[in-house]
Design a protein around this motif. Structure first.
Motif, mmCIF file in Angstrom:
data_model
loop_
_atom_site.group_PDB
_atom_site.id
_atom_site.type_symbol
_atom_site.label_atom_id
_atom_site.label_comp_id
_atom_site.label_asym_id
_atom_site.label_seq_id
_atom_site.Cartn_x
_atom_site.Cartn_y
_atom_site.Cartn_z
ATOM 1 N N SER A 137 1.075 -1.199 0.064
ATOM 2 C CA SER A 137 -0.014 -0.095 -0.243
ATOM 3 C C SER A 137 0.778 1.271 -0.099
ATOM 4 O O SER A 137 0.886 1.993 1.006
ATOM 5 C CB SER A 137 -0.789 0.089 1.284
ATOM 6 O OG SER A 137 -1.804 0.963 1.286
ATOM 7 N N THR A 138 1.827 1.467 -1.237
ATOM 8 C CA THR A 138 2.640 2.621 -1.150
ATOM 9 C C THR A 138 1.714 3.558 -1.580
ATOM 10 O O THR A 138 0.771 3.632 -2.381
ATOM 11 C CB THR A 138 3.638 2.377 -2.169
ATOM 12 O OG1 THR A 138 3.128 1.856 -3.348
ATOM 13 C CG2 THR A 138 4.588 0.899 -1.583
ATOM 14 N N PRO A 139 2.698 4.845 -1.445
ATOM 15 C CA PRO A 139 2.060 6.089 -2.186
ATOM 16 C C PRO A 139 1.724 6.018 -3.475
ATOM 17 O O PRO A 139 0.776 6.458 -4.102
ATOM 18 C CB PRO A 139 2.883 7.318 -1.647
ATOM 19 C CG PRO A 139 3.625 6.653 -0.617
ATOM 20 C CD PRO A 139 3.707 5.240 -0.573
ATOM 21 N N SER A 140 2.654 5.386 -4.132
ATOM 22 C CA SER A 140 2.377 5.309 -5.696
ATOM 23 C C SER A 140 1.547 4.339 -6.062
ATOM 24 O O SER A 140 0.789 4.761 -6.872
ATOM 25 C CB SER A 140 3.963 4.646 -6.087
ATOM 26 O OG SER A 140 3.650 3.918 -7.179
ATOM 27 N N ASN A 141 1.299 3.099 -5.424
ATOM 28 C CA ASN A 141 -0.069 2.325 -5.585
ATOM 29 C C ASN A 141 -1.279 3.198 -5.505
ATOM 30 O O ASN A 141 -2.081 2.879 -6.022
ATOM 31 C CB ASN A 141 0.299 1.182 -4.971
ATOM 32 C CG ASN A 141 1.132 0.145 -5.634
ATOM 33 O OD1 ASN A 141 1.536 0.363 -6.741
ATOM 34 N ND2 ASN A 141 1.322 -1.031 -4.964
ATOM 35 N N LYS A 142 -1.300 3.813 -4.292
ATOM 36 C CA LYS A 142 -2.365 4.506 -4.023
ATOM 37 C C LYS A 142 -2.877 5.562 -4.790
ATOM 38 O O LYS A 142 -4.071 5.821 -5.462
ATOM 39 C CB LYS A 142 -2.325 5.093 -2.306
ATOM 40 C CG LYS A 142 -2.389 4.418 -1.538
ATOM 41 C CD LYS A 142 -2.335 5.442 -0.036
ATOM 42 C CE LYS A 142 -2.177 4.324 0.785
ATOM 43 N NZ LYS A 142 -1.652 5.035 1.849
ATOM 44 N N ARG A 143 -1.588 6.122 -5.541
ATOM 45 C CA ARG A 143 -1.857 7.036 -6.716
ATOM 46 C C ARG A 143 -2.533 6.579 -7.786
ATOM 47 O O ARG A 143 -3.463 7.106 -8.547
ATOM 48 C CB ARG A 143 -0.415 8.109 -6.893
ATOM 49 C CG ARG A 143 -0.628 9.321 -6.450
ATOM 50 C CD ARG A 143 0.520 10.258 -7.019
ATOM 51 N NE ARG A 143 1.767 9.511 -7.166
ATOM 52 C CZ ARG A 143 2.754 9.346 -6.403
ATOM 53 N NH1 ARG A 143 2.769 9.844 -5.374
ATOM 54 N NH2 ARG A 143 3.783 8.530 -6.611
ATOM 55 N N THR A 144 -1.762 5.574 -8.196
ATOM 56 C CA THR A 144 -2.152 4.506 -9.336
ATOM 57 C C THR A 144 -3.674 4.336 -9.110
ATOM 58 O O THR A 144 -4.598 4.358 -10.620
ATOM 59 C CB THR A 144 -1.179 3.698 -9.619
ATOM 60 O OG1 THR A 144 -0.100 3.969 -9.502
ATOM 61 C CG2 THR A 144 -1.674 2.770 -11.064
ATOM 62 N N VAL A 145 -4.001 3.767 -8.274
ATOM 63 C CA VAL A 145 -5.376 3.353 -8.004
ATOM 64 C C VAL A 145 -6.387 4.551 -8.183
ATOM 65 O O VAL A 145 -7.461 4.228 -8.815
ATOM 66 C CB VAL A 145 -5.728 2.483 -6.871
ATOM 67 C CG1 VAL A 145 -7.376 2.283 -6.412
ATOM 68 C CG2 VAL A 145 -5.084 1.311 -6.610
ATOM 69 N N ALA A 146 -6.182 5.482 -7.812
ATOM 70 C CA ALA A 146 -6.855 6.783 -7.861
ATOM 71 C C ALA A 146 -7.016 7.146 -9.280
ATOM 72 O O ALA A 146 -7.962 7.611 -9.939
ATOM 73 C CB ALA A 146 -6.430 8.100 -6.780
ATOM 74 N N ALA A 147 -5.678 6.991 -9.976
ATOM 75 C CA ALA A 147 -5.957 7.454 -11.431
ATOM 76 C C ALA A 147 -6.810 6.494 -12.071
ATOM 77 O O ALA A 147 -7.422 6.803 -13.288
ATOM 78 C CB ALA A 147 -4.365 7.399 -11.931
ATOM 79 N N MET A 148 -6.775 5.281 -11.897
ATOM 80 C CA MET A 148 -7.486 4.166 -12.421
ATOM 81 C C MET A 148 -8.766 4.463 -12.336
ATOM 82 O O MET A 148 -9.874 4.282 -13.266
ATOM 83 C CB MET A 148 -7.236 2.809 -11.832
ATOM 84 C CG MET A 148 -5.915 2.210 -12.467
ATOM 85 S SD MET A 148 -5.183 0.825 -11.466
ATOM 86 C CE MET A 148 -6.352 -0.522 -11.965
ATOM 87 N N ARG A 149 -9.297 4.772 -10.939
ATOM 88 C CA ARG A 149 -10.912 5.111 -10.715
ATOM 89 C C ARG A 149 -11.154 6.367 -11.617
ATOM 90 O O ARG A 149 -12.160 6.493 -12.288
ATOM 91 C CB ARG A 149 -11.010 5.473 -9.351
ATOM 92 C CG ARG A 149 -10.949 4.264 -8.417
ATOM 93 C CD ARG A 149 -11.820 4.534 -7.290
ATOM 94 N NE ARG A 149 -11.919 3.361 -6.447
ATOM 95 C CZ ARG A 149 -11.278 3.213 -5.200
ATOM 96 N NH1 ARG A 149 -10.503 4.111 -4.872
ATOM 97 N NH2 ARG A 149 -11.202 2.059 -4.641
ATOM 98 N N GLN A 150 -10.447 7.243 -11.793
ATOM 99 C CA GLN A 150 -10.784 8.470 -12.516
ATOM 100 C C GLN A 150 -11.087 8.018 -13.917
ATOM 101 O O GLN A 150 -11.707 8.371 -14.719
ATOM 102 C CB GLN A 150 -9.266 9.364 -12.372
ATOM 103 C CG GLN A 150 -9.448 10.588 -13.618
ATOM 104 C CD GLN A 150 -10.611 11.585 -13.073
ATOM 105 O OE1 GLN A 150 -10.985 11.738 -12.005
ATOM 106 N NE2 GLN A 150 -11.060 12.107 -14.026
ATOM 107 N N LYS A 151 -10.113 7.185 -14.732
ATOM 108 C CA LYS A 151 -10.328 6.784 -15.913
ATOM 109 C C LYS A 151 -11.483 5.929 -16.033
ATOM 110 O O LYS A 151 -12.389 6.047 -17.184
ATOM 111 C CB LYS A 151 -9.127 5.724 -16.371
ATOM 112 C CG LYS A 151 -7.644 6.680 -16.665
ATOM 113 C CD LYS A 151 -7.932 7.774 -17.543
ATOM 114 C CE LYS A 151 -6.631 8.879 -17.197
ATOM 115 N NZ LYS A 151 -7.163 10.147 -17.692
ATOM 116 N N LEU A 152 -12.185 5.097 -14.830
ATOM 117 C CA LEU A 152 -13.230 4.611 -15.046
ATOM 118 C C LEU A 152 -14.512 5.432 -14.920
ATOM 119 O O LEU A 152 -15.516 5.354 -15.722
ATOM 120 C CB LEU A 152 -13.386 3.382 -13.856
ATOM 121 C CG LEU A 152 -12.580 2.247 -13.793
ATOM 122 C CD1 LEU A 152 -12.623 1.343 -12.581
ATOM 123 C CD2 LEU A 152 -12.773 1.471 -14.990
ATOM 124 N N ALA A 153 -14.326 6.561 -14.288
ATOM 125 C CA ALA A 153 -15.389 7.580 -14.250
ATOM 126 C C ALA A 153 -15.597 8.117 -15.850
ATOM 127 O O ALA A 153 -16.536 8.086 -16.263
ATOM 128 C CB ALA A 153 -15.043 8.418 -13.391
#
Ligand code: ATP
Ligand code: MG
Length: 511
Positions: free
Chosen positions: A114-130
């Motif tokens: 659960s690294t900062p970079s992984n958290k950022r990536t998941v947020a970005a993935m959610r953004q693309k899904l939206a």
């Protein structure tokens, strides 16, 4: 048909050990045990204690210490990503929303970092899904596709697990452990040894395997006193001597330090460039990547040229020169015979000053049984304090191969006593006798079912037993047991205590 069952007409598959790995079998394993036991004993007398690091580590530990330009790291490592199995890459029918949430859940559960970079990536993935869903609502097919591609693109940044590798050597692990456990707080130097399997994806051949075994030792911390170098070498030589390894040859060199070696390497490179056209392809390449390794070349046509190249001994700084001379003096004081070999180099950056290699007979071209040297910068390179270090690694497979080739790998086989019993009373006595003999340290074969004496003695012979203890109901009633010596067929009768005494005496005589 149940899962896993085999269809009648299909022959079950036969499995074989993976190329470059092998089963060590009896009786050879007894030689391995003897060698390892001798290492425990000899190294113990030099004040070394055993460390058992794990078999796999972060790939980066090896890349950092061994160097990413080396063959070991660039092409020989068994590396893999430690990814949770439920998170295989998304298949074509995977629903991206579900996959994204699965990742989030794994991160929450600590399955993936659960690294900062992984958290950022998941947020970005959610953004693309939206964006994807918004495009779906508007039925913009092209936009949907683009958003999906961006989602997949973000996904690549996700570090699902750690990059791990099976250890190709153990020095890096020992240095890691030294720092991790604060061993610099202990009395210095810390003297450690290890033994166990190493893994390198090399081309298998005699004396070269993909899983092989090393016995090694490291001295960490304290000073770089030349006596330490000499004592480490004395210890390996004592070990080899105890095993009666034949044709042992110790080669010694100093490869300088961070001050003098780079200058020498540049000089060497300049000289190599002048003769480039007369060198083979490998050496030509190494002029750029690692000129020292050219000195290692076994190519017949290059030997004449190599003989004319500048030698590092003539280009050592004063400190290195003094250190090297003192190491040689210290070896002489210990009666260790060495041969100076100016062409002996180590490919790895962290090595400095004392470098040595030991060869033995009967091994063909893979005749190095031990490589070692000083590596004062390594612990620091791995995030620890500035620490002196020296060590070696013995190739146990080659060591044993050499012992076998020279007939020094004899092991005691067979059993001490085979108990030939017949009758119910005798069975009970035989079980008790086996227990007592084993307790006294004898190896005993007790047949599980009653056998006629003739057949039992035949088996005793086949198993290479020294004695057959013959127990019939008569012997049991009399309290006198018959012991047959299988080598000459002689027989004698003993009471139980006499028998134990007799066997003990015989064993003491033969060892
Ligand atoms: P080599 O030049 O023979 O490949 P190396 O320089 O790669 O050896 P080190 O990394 O110094 O070897 O390892 C120390 C010892 O381990 C070697 O001297 C050798 O006895 C043994 N060894 C290394 N690689 C293998 C292998 N693939 N199979 C068996 N033994 C090996
Ligand atoms: Mg090698």
């Amino acid at each position: 048909m149940s899962e896993g069952a085999v269809k009648k007409e299909e022959k079950p598959r036969k499995f074989q050990a993976i190329r470059g790995t092998r089963d060590l079998l009896p009786p050879e394993t007894a030689v391995w045990n003897r060698v390892e036991q001798t290492a425990h004993e000899v190294f113990g007398t030099f004040g070394f204690a055993e460390i058992r690091p794990p078999i796999f580590e972060l790939t980066e530990l090896f890349a950092r210490s061994i160097g990413s330009d080396t063959d070991i790291v660039s092409k020989e490592m068994f590396a893999f990503e430690d990814r949770p199995s439920e998170l295989s890459p998304p298949g074509p029918n995977e629903i991206p929303d579900d996959y994204t949430e699965a990742i989030q859940k794994s991160m929450d559960g600590g399955l993936i970092p659960s690294t900062p970079s992984n958290k950022r990536t998941v947020a970005a993935m959610r953004q693309k899904l939206a964006e994807l869903h918004a495009a779906e609502d508007k039925r913009e097919t092209q936009e949907v596709e683009n958003a999906y591609l961006w989602w997949a693109f973000e996904l690549q940044d996700l570090k699902l697990g750690d990059a791990l590798a099976l250890r190709p050597e153990a020095t890096a692990s020992v240095c890691r452990a030294y720092v991790e456990h604060g061993m610099q707080q202990l009395p210095q130097p810390v003297k450690l040894y290890y033994m166990g399997p190493m893994f390198r994806r090399e081309r298998p051949q005699k004396g070269r395997y993909r899983q092989f075994y090393q016995i090694g030792a490291e001295v960490l911390g304290g000073s770089d006193a030349p006596a330490i170098d000499a004592e480490v070498i004395e210890m390996v030589m004592t070990f080899f001597d105890r095993l009666e390894l034949q044709g042992v040859q110790l080669d010694l060199n100093s490869i300088g330090c961070r001050e003098c070696r780079p200058k020498y390497v540049e000089l060497l490179r300049a000289e190599l460039v002048k003769v480039k056209d007369n060198l083979g392809a490998d050496s030509q390449r190494r002029i750029e990547t690692n000129p020292l390794r050219v000195l290692d070349s076994k190519l017949e046509t290059e030997q004449g040229i190599i003989a004319t190249l500048p030698r590092i001994a003539d280009h050592l700084c004063d400190d290195c020169k003094t250190h090297y001379a003192a190491v040689k003096h210290q070896l002489e004081m210990r009666g260790v015979i060495y041969r100076e070999n100016w062409r002996l180099v180590r490919g790895l950056d962290y090595y400095m000053r004392t470098t040595f290699e030991i060869t033995a007979q009967g091994l063909g071209s893979q005749n190095a049984v031990c490589g070692g040297g000083r590596y004062d910068g390594l612990v620091e390179l791995l995030g620890g304090p500035a620490t002196k270090g020296i060590g070696f690694a013995i190739g146990e497979d080659r060591l044993i191969l050499s012992l076998q080739e020279s007939g020094k790998a004899a092991v005691q086989q067979g059993r001490d006593v085979y108990i030939a019993w017949m009758g119910e009373h005798a069975r009970a006595t035989a079980i008790r006798a086996a227990k007592d003999l084993r307790k006294a340290g004898f190896s005993v074969e007790l047949p599980p079912v009653e056998l006629k004496f003739g057949k039992a003695l035949g088996q005793a012979d086949k198993l290479g037993a020294k004695y057959a203890l013959i127990l019939g109901d008569n012997e049991v009633a009399e309290g006198l047991w018959t012991l047959k010596t299988l080598a000459d067929g002689s027989q004698a009768k003993f009471t139980e205590p006499e028998l134990l005494e007799h066997l003990r005496k015989q064993k003491a005589l033969s060892s």
